[in-house]
Design an enzyme around this catalytic site. Structure first.
Site, PDB file in Angstrom:
ATOM      1  N   LYS A 192      47.756  31.477  43.742  1.00 62.57           N
ATOM      2  CA  LYS A 192      46.619  31.212  45.351  1.00 62.57           C
ATOM      3  C   LYS A 192      46.649  32.944  44.979  1.00 62.57           C
ATOM      4  O   LYS A 192      47.722  34.197  44.736  1.00 62.57           O
ATOM      5  CB  LYS A 192      46.959  31.872  46.528  1.00 62.57           C
ATOM      6  CG  LYS A 192      45.967  32.403  47.518  1.00 62.57           C
ATOM      7  CD  LYS A 192      46.992  31.807  48.608  1.00 62.57           C
ATOM      8  CE  LYS A 192      47.137  33.985  47.819  1.00 62.57           C
ATOM      9  NZ  LYS A 192      46.389  35.018  48.082  1.00 62.57           N
ATOM     10  N   PRO A 193      45.331  33.445  44.256  1.00 65.88           N
ATOM     11  CA  PRO A 193      45.401  35.142  43.454  1.00 65.88           C
ATOM     12  C   PRO A 193      44.916  35.642  44.624  1.00 65.88           C
ATOM     13  O   PRO A 193      44.163  35.129  45.665  1.00 65.88           O
ATOM     14  CB  PRO A 193      44.104  35.065  42.542  1.00 65.88           C
ATOM     15  CG  PRO A 193      43.389  34.051  43.288  1.00 65.88           C
ATOM     16  CD  PRO A 193      44.087  32.683  43.188  1.00 65.88           C
ATOM     17  N   GLY A 246      55.165  40.474  46.148  1.00 70.56           N
ATOM     18  CA  GLY A 246      54.199  41.371  47.062  1.00 70.56           C
ATOM     19  C   GLY A 246      55.185  41.560  47.505  1.00 70.56           C
ATOM     20  O   GLY A 246      56.321  42.247  47.403  1.00 70.56           O
ATOM     21  N   GLU A 299      59.706  38.228  44.011  1.00 76.24           N
ATOM     22  CA  GLU A 299      59.566  39.843  43.942  1.00 76.24           C
ATOM     23  C   GLU A 299      58.718  40.077  45.193  1.00 76.24           C
ATOM     24  O   GLU A 299      57.904  40.480  45.037  1.00 76.24           O
ATOM     25  CB  GLU A 299      59.309  39.910  42.549  1.00 76.24           C
ATOM     26  CG  GLU A 299      59.176  41.043  41.712  1.00 76.24           C
ATOM     27  CD  GLU A 299      58.431  41.809  41.777  1.00 76.24           C
ATOM     28  OE1 GLU A 299      58.661  42.686  42.982  1.00 76.24           O
ATOM     29  OE2 GLU A 299      57.658  42.070  41.308  1.00 76.24           O
ATOM     30  N   CYS A 332      55.100  48.393  42.403  1.00 72.35           N
ATOM     31  CA  CYS A 332      56.933  48.084  43.069  1.00 72.35           C
ATOM     32  C   CYS A 332      57.484  48.450  42.575  1.00 72.35           C
ATOM     33  O   CYS A 332      59.726  49.479  42.967  1.00 72.35           O
ATOM     34  CB  CYS A 332      56.739  46.389  43.380  1.00 72.35           C
ATOM     35  SG  CYS A 332      56.907  45.888  41.631  1.00 72.35           S
ATOM     36  N   GLU A 355      58.097  52.015  51.327  1.00 68.75           N
ATOM     37  CA  GLU A 355      57.714  51.966  50.358  1.00 68.75           C
ATOM     38  C   GLU A 355      56.095  52.987  50.687  1.00 68.75           C
ATOM     39  O   GLU A 355      55.486  51.982  51.639  1.00 68.75           O
ATOM     40  CB  GLU A 355      57.151  50.794  49.711  1.00 68.75           C
ATOM     41  CG  GLU A 355      58.163  50.151  48.550  1.00 68.75           C
ATOM     42  CD  GLU A 355      57.616  49.278  48.111  1.00 68.75           C
ATOM     43  OE1 GLU A 355      57.564  49.381  46.519  1.00 68.75           O
ATOM     44  OE2 GLU A 355      57.236  47.808  48.690  1.00 68.75           O
TER      45      GLU A 355
END
Lengths: 490, 490, 490, 490
Positions: free
Chosen positions: C185-186, C240, C262, C296, C392
């Site tokens: 799933k892009p 993500g 990740e 990230c 972040e």
């Protein structure tokens, strides 16, 4: 062996015979070797002067024992070796004392050696049960590849006097764990440590024939030749000088035996101007003078960067001047004798040559007459052409050489045929990686003069030897065997 | 080299010079070696008869090139080697044809060899970027141990004619990947495969001096000695006979060089009564007669259990009788010539000896006069004392020996001084593991006669050699270097 | 997709459909997702808005394909993947261009990503043939242990828009090499890179059903849930945000699926007073502003030691002031837009909060109105309580914080719940090891702001994720299977 | 705890309190749990009914202790664990007796468990000093990659009653060796083994806070939730049922904790017609009835090939009929009780269902009233739809199913959602490899019913769990940390 027995808790550890197929035996000729305490030059006992015949018997015994020992489970060997390890701990003080008496090193170093020596028995016991083979992905459908590890067979072990116990266990530990059997030729200067070790192995239950010891001095050539050429032997492992290493290697070639050789060092020790001076002085003192300079990883050539040269020399001189030379059993002794008068003669030759070439004596510089002692010595401004820079001194002589640039000193450090250990002091992380990679040696100490541990791959490059001991060294006593399984069908 | 060029798509792959420091050169003496097609005994070209001087130049070139090549990243070497791999694939047919013309093996086997040969370039390219070192847990607080892998230096490579290309790539691939440079001495019988390989390496961009080739025949002793004794060389790797292996090993000892030796075989091939008969017959035919019996892993002694002996002999005889001997370029040929008349003579000697000892000839049993061909031969009831059971025949002669029990045949199989490959057929899972473990060889084929793959650890035990090629074999071209980081502070 | 096609050499790489069982297909509903170029906010094409039904079909196709793909040899998969690698190299420029158009990053970064992306296909192809199992020494006589590695099964892959291609290959490469099949799933923002990759995999010959792609935006919850809960799926791998990672993890729990996650970073970047200032400024500029801060592993909190704080701030300000923001296809552009306006909003929030808390804006500090651009920004004296230090930012905002001691800054660096990457600059070898060990992150850059390579174990600790990608990451797609062979007999 | 103390040499091993931060403590509420001997249903003692508050205290203590324990050298932890190992050997008989009294298994099995339990402490002590990191070849010039292993942090350990000691040491051994600290929740049925283990750890010198034990029964949900969700915990490891595994997994997701789950089995046991019948009958008897069928690797579905079905059934029936059920302390007892009456009820349900579906009872088939005993039972002709074929019975019921072909039985064996262990008997080497590879389980026994050893990777596939224990399992308690060294200069 009165002298040797002095102060031992368990005098039955003293053995004055060889050991073949589980039996303590004399030489067939009845001849013996006299063993002296280098600190006093008194005889501390004798061991048999064995020869070709005893060597063949020992190899035969090892070969027969291999048929069963080599097929035991790794766990069985692990458990026996752990028993031996605990016996070594139990008799730690006695064993250390024996080392000091026959080798001369201070008792604190004798104890250090025994801790180190025992660590190999424990380490390799634990390695035995971890001799993993592999399953290999196969490019051919319907075929499976498995690689197993099997013991190589009978091993000949030849060791030096500077670590009378540890140099044996580093080899014997790996051999036993792998499932090999062994014939050991200890040095005639320090046989008692070896024999005590074997006595404890017997008490631990290691079966007859698995470990055998042949003591020899005059017959060393014929014994060594047999150990290297006998067809029943599959591996030769040696620690000692480079010339002897080459000799044994050539002998082993005749039957394509595997060899592990740990030969001479001549280690560079470099102090860069960004070093921590306290650490560098301390490191040099330990690294150069441990065992009175008689270890193969001792610093032999000390290169100091020009801008800090004078300070370093002065501070190291202070340190060396405080050393106290004496009998290793005396608790105030920091440095013992050399192993014998021939060793002293080499040191005299190196110092005289350096001085003749223009070096200055900052501390020491002479032997104690009628003894095996040489005073801890610091030489300054030693030219790179001096003998002390070309060969291992194997004595308590620190030779300081001034250098200017990183490139220059790396070139100097790499200018010899050997490459065992190398050391340097610098705080810059870039230089540390750079120089560590550039030194042509097997082991590098950065900001430390002590590198020995059971887990490390101990060994050198160039003419310092072949193979690595400790660490994964059990594999040097094993063969990889490929098994290809075909005919699996659909 | 008209004959050699016949049928090639790219005749520029044919090189009749040596290769030093990136230049194609003749012998200083101008002398040449005549190379023949063993199927026709016609000359197919010449290469230079080089000697000591060229060897020194080649070693010097390799030593200079090592200073830069040895410091490139593994990825850089990987990428260049992958280019070479693709060039080998692109020129696959030409290269296979060259092998058939100079070695004599059928074209299908020539192609097989080129696939195998190229696979080592690919495999070791991929290994280059996986030369992991280690971080070792340290028993001392404040100290960190890292072990890195560094290339060993200049490598001398000496190879045989039975796999003119693959025996080079199995060594050269590992050497290049590790960061080593090399001097290759190909066999005088089959130099063109080697030179074509090097031409493609040059096209791929491998820098000058990294690969060098010295061709020689008469001067082989002085060339070999220099390759083993020159101080600039740090490793010698050889595939060939056991006597030569011992010779080179002894030479390498003089400077403590590392050696990898892949020497002679004399493989046992055992058929148990619970074998699948179809598989066993097929396996024996392939394993014995591949390359006309001229591979070091060919079956040499075929032991068949008594109860199935007659059937097996009859069925294998049928199979062998169908072989078609001829020029390897002929597509109907299943088996080519031997390499030269000296090889035929050894086969004649072995068969005559066997027959004199009581063996029966079931198929073949004689040479084709005035040629390098010997008919595929099956001998029955060969006594264990016959020469064919003592030495490698290296020819198309299958010698059948009857046995009764598992213990007996394992003992027979292990009765020789060498131990490279061994094979057996049995369906019982217990026997398969048991016998595989008991055979004193480096590689075991169970229910298969084919074991070679790039991933396997190829090599033998006892007098069949030292070291393993393929698989993790890149490590044999590298030194482990320990770096101890001290002075970490609190 | 005119806009997307602009400048491509091979426009057939543009696919605007999903991919199931080897077929390009639309959504069953016919619905589509509009994809924009973030630099222009123009639509560049559409992809299907797929849902639960398509997801199930894709999983079923992957499950069926696994029955054959999972049983192919590793070499077969290796060779197909190498073909794909070469196709990726061949179409490098087109693929990089597509990344720039859909993601916004400068073309030089698009090219960098494609090199990185392709490197995973090559790396894992090479890993496929190295999935070694083990032979384990057994404590029980007569028993043998072998461990083999087998593919885990169908894998669900969910990836982000910041590396539209590389985040897929890092997972898909490992999955394919292991023998797994996949449903991808892009992200809806950047689907074209993914679809082009799959088109090339098809051209390389990867069989139908092995790779499947489901595109979705509105239906993401139901699609994601099915990908995590369907019994036919055996592993979920995701890159993500941390909140989504937790959500998927919880879903995977229902069927005990293996997960690799990740998640978010918030990396500290520390400059000690013994750093090389040039290097530190350069490193901070790259590490913080690469991809406009949208990776990230981007630095998020920049701690600078007090004594060098002012100089560092001034020099970094100079550097940032020279950045040129613009369309990534423009060769003078150094920094592109953010991915969309929601991303800009978060940056605005973080900067406003920091300023309100007392921070000063040294450079930038505001968005470009009516666009997805935010000016590269440098904030000084940011309090540790500011949002930018807690979460972040995922945008081009460098927040400088002053610190005094090593202990203090380590504590600050470790004060968050996540721990992916961390960086610091210092020349002292002791500090380098010390701080590297103390930072609670998965990856540490010492004197470098770039750490990504195919060989490294990429991944974090604490709430930054589970598992490691790259390096030995193929094992996360495989099960260890123990096979114990008993009944071996005597 | 009079009953428990009966016959112990060292009654001070009996602890009836929880253990937090080095202190033995009661529940804050004062509540206790009554623990019974399942053979007699007598109370043998009580332990505290702890809850949320005690759990938080335990976690806090573990978190504080981690700050120091996690930074000790591996050798230090090794040596402490070796002390614990020797204490476990010294108290072997007492510990075995406690297991028998609280779990019910025969004393010979209790002793077997203690040998197994202690083996993990020894194994992982030895693993601690072998937690090698890596040095990775770097594609970037001037950069060096090192990967180190660091302990993951505080670990929550939840274990079952069927191996009251070994299931703890398999987890705790790895955790301690890695440098982690732990909070253990033992099962309320068998807490005393756990507490005795911890008492010995205390005596061995494991520091306060490193190991903590929270006992609970009624509060298990809140305790378990805290153990999985508390932010200070970084890993959860569990052995038990699949439903509970899923529950804990979901809880761990909320903070992205790493989990290791060893869940339910339902192992197939296949007898092919080429099996050795003696071995197969013996293997089935042991594999099915060990621990009265209450181990997760017990055979649950016994498939027998049609042609040998009747003979196998008859011979197994003979064997089962000879079992002697009773109190495990009685030396003539071969099989003990089930853990409690709920366990008996499940067995009754499975047998009744099988009989209702058409199965025949060959031996046993009923409980002993008013007890926790169920007679060892053999069922024949059990339909594949019967409950006993769908779920783990976890009791002494062997269900025989007839099959015809290899393909059929592999399909049947793989038809369940779980896959922990699988077994089969066959002599054909091809079938052995084939079936071993096809079974969808984590561990396969070929011609053996016993697979457990410290060195193996213990664990399952599908819904039988995640992760592997034993063997290299220490890595599941460690994080890989990448350190990239840049700025090396020229």
């Amino acid at each position: 062996s009165q002298a040797l027995a002095f102060g031992l808790k368990d005098a039955s550890l003293i053995k004055n015979q060889g050991f073949i197929n589980g039996q303590w035996i004399d030489a067939k000729s009845g001849a013996t070797i006299s063993v002296n305490n280098p600190a006093t030059n008194e005889e501390i006992g004798t061991v048999p002067e064995m020869g070709l015949e005893e060597t063949k018997e020992a190899i035969n015994a090892a070969s027969v024992a291999f048929q069963t020992w080599g097929k035991t489970t790794a766990k069985y060997r692990h458990d026996l070796m752990m028993k031996l390890f605990h016996l070594l701990q139990e008799h730690h003080d006695d064993l250390a004392r024996m080392i000091t008496i026959e080798n001369g090193k201070p008792l604190v170093e004798g104890k250090g050696e025994m801790t180190y020596s025992a660590s190999f028995i424990e380490w390799f016991a634990e390695e035995a049960v971890r001799t993993y083979g592999e399953h290999l992905p196969c490019a051919l459908p319907g075929v499976r590849n498995v690689v197993i590890k099997q013991p190589i067979g009978v091993v000949s072990i030849l060791t030096p006097w500077n670590f009378p116990s540890a140099m044996i266990t580093r080899k014997l530990g790996a051999a036993l764990a792998a499932g090999c059997t062994a014939v050991i030729k200890p040095p005639p200067e320090t046989p008692f440590s070896a024999l005590a070790l074997v006595e404890l192995a017997k008490r631990a239950g290691i079966p007859d024939g698995v470990i055998n010891v042949v003591t020899t001095q005059k017959n060393v050539i014929e014994v060594g030749k047999e150990m290297c050429e006998n067809k029943l032997v599959r591996k030769v492992t040696f620690t000692g000088s480079t010339p002897v290493a080459k000799l044994l290697y050539g002998m082993a070639a005749s039957t394509l035996k595997k060899v592990s050789l740990e030969a001479g060092g001549n280690a560079p020790f470099i102090v860069f101007d960004d070093a921590n001076m306290d650490d560098a002085v301390e490191g040099a003192a330990i690294c150069k003078f441990r065992g009175s300079g008689q270890t193969c990883v001792c610093a032999n050539r000390i290169y100091v960067q020009a801008s800090i040269y004078d300070e370093f020399a002065a501070r190291l001189a202070d340190k060396v001047a405080q050393f106290k030379v004496g009998n290793g059993l005396d608790s105030t002794t920091t440095h013992g004798p050399l192993i014998h008068s021939r060793a002293v003669e080499k040191v005299i030759r190196h110092v005289d040559d350096a001085v003749a070439s223009g070096a200055q004596v900052l501390v020491g510089g002479k032997p104690i007459p009628d003894s095996s002692f040489y005073l801890p010595t610091l030489l300054s401004d030693v030219p790179t052409t001096a003998l002390v820079n070309q060969e291992e001194t194997f004595g308590p002589v620190a030779a300081l050489i001034k250098f200017t640039t990183e490139d220059e000193v790396v070139k100097l450090a790499n200018s010899v045929d050997v490459g065992l250990a190398g050391y340097f002091y610098s705080r810059d992380v870039g230089r540390v990686w750079r120089v560590a990679e550039k030194l042509e040696v097997g082991m590098v100490g950065c900001n430390t003069g002590l590198i020995s541990q059971a887990i490390i791959p101990f060994g050198g490059v160039k003419e310092s030897g072949l193979g690595r001991e400790g660490g994964h060294g059990i594999t040097e006593y094993m063969n990889d065997k490929l098994i290809v399984f075909g005919g699996l069908g659909a």
